[in-house]
Design an enzyme around this catalytic site. Structure first.
Site, PDB file in Angstrom:
ATOM      1  N   ARG A 105      11.181  24.570  39.016  1.00  0.00           N
ATOM      2  CA  ARG A 105      11.597  23.150  39.161  1.00  0.00           C
ATOM      3  C   ARG A 105      10.450  22.168  38.966  1.00  0.00           C
ATOM      4  O   ARG A 105      10.435  21.100  39.576  1.00  0.00           O
ATOM      5  CB  ARG A 105      12.252  22.899  40.531  1.00  0.00           C
ATOM      6  CG  ARG A 105      13.718  23.238  40.491  1.00  0.00           C
ATOM      7  CD  ARG A 105      14.507  22.545  41.593  1.00  0.00           C
ATOM      8  NE  ARG A 105      15.588  23.452  41.968  1.00  0.00           N
ATOM      9  CZ  ARG A 105      15.785  23.928  43.177  1.00  0.00           C
ATOM     10  NH1 ARG A 105      15.046  23.542  44.181  1.00  0.00           N
ATOM     11  NH2 ARG A 105      16.760  24.780  43.417  1.00  0.00           N
TER      12      ARG A 105
ATOM     13  N   ARG B  20      13.084  16.332  40.106  1.00  0.00           N
ATOM     14  CA  ARG B  20      13.062  15.174  40.991  1.00  0.00           C
ATOM     15  C   ARG B  20      11.717  14.838  41.621  1.00  0.00           C
ATOM     16  O   ARG B  20      11.564  13.761  42.190  1.00  0.00           O
ATOM     17  CB  ARG B  20      14.115  15.367  42.094  1.00  0.00           C
ATOM     18  CG  ARG B  20      15.525  15.095  41.596  1.00  0.00           C
ATOM     19  CD  ARG B  20      16.542  15.274  42.711  1.00  0.00           C
ATOM     20  NE  ARG B  20      16.681  16.683  43.059  1.00  0.00           N
ATOM     21  CZ  ARG B  20      17.325  17.113  44.142  1.00  0.00           C
ATOM     22  NH1 ARG B  20      17.855  16.252  44.980  1.00  0.00           N
ATOM     23  NH2 ARG B  20      17.430  18.415  44.383  1.00  0.00           N
TER      24      ARG B  20
ATOM     25  N   ARG C 105      16.552   9.905  34.109  1.00  0.00           N
ATOM     26  CA  ARG C 105      17.874  10.378  34.499  1.00  0.00           C
ATOM     27  C   ARG C 105      18.772   9.270  35.055  1.00  0.00           C
ATOM     28  O   ARG C 105      19.973   9.513  35.275  1.00  0.00           O
ATOM     29  CB  ARG C 105      17.731  11.474  35.573  1.00  0.00           C
ATOM     30  CG  ARG C 105      17.569  12.898  35.061  1.00  0.00           C
ATOM     31  CD  ARG C 105      18.868  13.477  34.504  1.00  0.00           C
ATOM     32  NE  ARG C 105      20.014  13.287  35.370  1.00  0.00           N
ATOM     33  CZ  ARG C 105      20.275  13.988  36.458  1.00  0.00           C
ATOM     34  NH1 ARG C 105      19.493  14.969  36.812  1.00  0.00           N
ATOM     35  NH2 ARG C 105      21.337  13.745  37.196  1.00  0.00           N
TER      36      ARG C 105
ATOM     37  N   ASP D   3      20.614  23.987  33.917  1.00  0.00           N
ATOM     38  CA  ASP D   3      21.168  24.337  35.220  1.00  0.00           C
ATOM     39  C   ASP D   3      21.879  25.664  35.040  1.00  0.00           C
ATOM     40  O   ASP D   3      22.388  25.959  33.942  1.00  0.00           O
ATOM     41  CB  ASP D   3      22.155  23.271  35.701  1.00  0.00           C
ATOM     42  CG  ASP D   3      22.642  23.579  37.108  1.00  0.00           C
ATOM     43  OD1 ASP D   3      22.018  23.097  38.071  1.00  0.00           O
ATOM     44  OD2 ASP D   3      23.616  24.344  37.261  1.00  0.00           O
TER      45      ASP D   3
ATOM     46  N   TYR E 204      29.131  31.203  42.737  1.00  0.00           N
ATOM     47  CA  TYR E 204      29.640  29.841  42.534  1.00  0.00           C
ATOM     48  C   TYR E 204      31.092  29.862  42.068  1.00  0.00           C
ATOM     49  O   TYR E 204      31.933  29.088  42.531  1.00  0.00           O
ATOM     50  CB  TYR E 204      28.780  29.072  41.523  1.00  0.00           C
ATOM     51  CG  TYR E 204      27.457  28.618  42.092  1.00  0.00           C
ATOM     52  CD1 TYR E 204      27.405  27.646  43.085  1.00  0.00           C
ATOM     53  CD2 TYR E 204      26.269  29.155  41.644  1.00  0.00           C
ATOM     54  CE1 TYR E 204      26.196  27.224  43.616  1.00  0.00           C
ATOM     55  CE2 TYR E 204      25.046  28.736  42.172  1.00  0.00           C
ATOM     56  CZ  TYR E 204      25.022  27.776  43.157  1.00  0.00           C
ATOM     57  OH  TYR E 204      23.833  27.365  43.680  1.00  0.00           O
TER      58      TYR E 204
END
Lengths: 357, 357
Positions: A40, A44, A53, A89, A164
């Site tokens: 990552r 962010r 973004r 992702d 998921y």
């Protein structure tokens, strides 16, 4: 296994990166310094990412080649890490074959219609390069920009994807997932086998376009007892690795909380074993055995500490890695969103300086 | 360490339970059958619990002795488990000394004013029996009702309590907690030392009132690297165990995801080492060494599987425990709220039957 998942004799498409510290470490060759990248690292923690973004939903950002390229390059420019990781992702290939899903901010992937019956499997069709033209395009742009810096391809592993699909979203307990695994092992096996084919095809697209390595994230495999992992998960992960074995690109495998599974995850076909911060790297190597490179494993929360603590802890990781055949420095999990990016840059410098040969 | 944390020469108050299978197993003596209890056996899996709790907030239910007694007894009556666990919550002693907190349904403990500075420590005053009269009363009622069935006292360990106090609520990453630990180790040490005194005092109240054993839950210790656990957490947990050492009641220690910490948690002063489902019990025993009883470790999600799978998996736990000096059957974490209570009752019967000597 379909024939197109068994390439053979292919060579890495991107020879410019062959002599990079990262790929040397993957091959367990001598390195000029310990290579560093961060899970990552694109995301962010970086203000330039947040700016780019703004107003663009996550899955849309993954489907815009220019945006993927820019986001993937941002941490390479800023931190001078030794590898880029393809910005994506884990649900991207599922979206690409038509599964109705979205990534909800603050929640995670949400599946409109969870997969829980045999009939649901028909929705998991094969993935072809035409389903993800933006991936081919972005990887092409990236490898041109990156030059000698390797790009790591990215995919989620069958167990994590299945969790998921079955739960319908993120879970802390994987109740329905394990209920299917234990209660209907044939359906479970067919589901993860399907996901293995899709995932193998997705990684192949990235390699064919120029990725120099791949990392298969089995983020939630650490929720499994070793016997269950061996029986219900390892064969599907092995199928993914097998699908890309012929390219000769290093295959990295990682999941959080997988201390008890490191040997089994390595056996699935990993060249590089990712280790979270709970297991010292020398202990990880004892569990896995020889012939592997290890990736990790600073606790990501250490980056909230003063610089001297970060450096002491990073030094401890380097010391634990001293006897390994190959080591890639990384965090033991993804960069946390509130991490100070300057702390990451300083850490890269520190590892490079300390490990310079 | 204050003098009142070092009782000596006290005997267990409740001799009626001395010959129970549970306490024999704790003492590593021969047992008529493997004793069984379940973490969170009292709680949301039972319809009679949900009915009783209707309209009563969590923390209020913990402060009503009759309700605590009834809730604690419910699973003993229903499942015929070999021990009761005192119905409480880990934040109860914090509430009792005046910390402003609440348990929000679907969220967990929320602290109105988190503890983040040295000045905040003054809010953590000593706990005395007068702060928790309802505990003394409920334990007294319980031991009278339970007869030969032991009651296990209950407390949260300093690290886990500190994480709630610092974060202000539940966390998945413990960012602020670890930031204090790494960044201000003196403040951290004083905080967990304070919590150790409070926790020790809280367990003493339960033992003095008749609890036959205690379990110290360090629910989130598994988020720590072994070196960090050793340096920042083990001394405080050891202080808690030390505080109740003189009573001669078995001390159980458990945290989820603690495979790498089992030896260190055992060394902190546990007589019984709780193990989650990720580490087979025979492997846990290799890590910990001799002279200990082990508690665990069926994956709680196995209870969503068909009965024959539950029994196969329970058999595997018993087989892995065959060479241990002492074994208490339990789940590897708490009972999940949506578990069918009949599956739990059947599991108790199965373990009793299979292990009958």
């Amino acid at each position: 296994m379909s024939a197109n998942l068994r390439p053979s004799g292919q060579q890495p498409k991107n020879l410019a990166t062959y002599d990079s510290a990262f790929l040397k470490a993957c091959r367990r060759e001598p390195v000029p310094h310990t290579p560093v990248w961060f899970m990552r690292q694109a995301g962010r923690s970086l203000p330039e990412y947040l700016k780019l973004r703004e107003g663009v939903p996550m899955l849309e950002s993954c489907a815009r080649p220019e945006m993927v390229t820019e986001i993937t390059l941002q941490p390479v420019r800023r931190h001078r890490v030794d590898a880029a990781i393809y910005y994506s992702d884990i649900v991207v290939p599922l979206k690409a074959i038509g599964i109705d899903l979205d990534i909800k901010p603050g929640v995670g992937p949400v599946i409109a219609d969870p997969v829980r019956t045999r009939a649901d499997l028909t929705r998991l069709r094969d993935l072809t390069p035409d389903d993800v033209p933006y991936v081919t395009e972005a990887v092409g742009m990236l490898t041109a920009e990156l030059g000698e810096t390797p790009l790591i391809g990215f995919a989620g592993a069958p167990f994590t994807l299945a969790s998921y699909l079955i739960e319908g979203g993120p879970s802390r307990t994987y109740e329905r997932t394990k209920a299917m695994m234990y209660g209907d092992p044939e359906l479970w096996t067919d589901l993860v086998d399907r996901l293995a084919e899709i995932t193998g095809a997705f990684l192949k697209v990235q390699i064919e376009a120029g990725a120099s390595a791949v990392q298969l994230f089995d983020s939630w495999a650490g929720s499994l007892a070793p016997d269950d992992y061996r029986r219900y998960v390892q064969p599907a992960s092995a199928k993914v690795f097998d699908a890309v074995a012929g390219y000769g690109v290093p295959r990295i495998h990682f999941g959080v909380g997988t201390g008890e599974l490191l040997g089994l995850m390595s056996e699935a076909g990993a060249d590089v074993v990712g280790v979270d911060w709970r297991v010292p790297l020398d202990e990880a190597a004892r569990r896995v055995g020889s012939g592997k490179t290890f990736q990790g494993n600073l606790d990501p929360t250490v980056l909230f500490a003063p610089t001297e603590v970060v450096e002491t802890k990073a030094r401890e990781v380097l010391d634990a890695a001293a006897g390994l055949e190959g080591h890639i420095f990384n965090l033991g999990h993804g960069v946390m969103p509130s991490t100070d990016p300057d702390a990451l840059t300083r850490l890269v410098d520190y590892v490079h300086t300390q490990s310079a040969r």
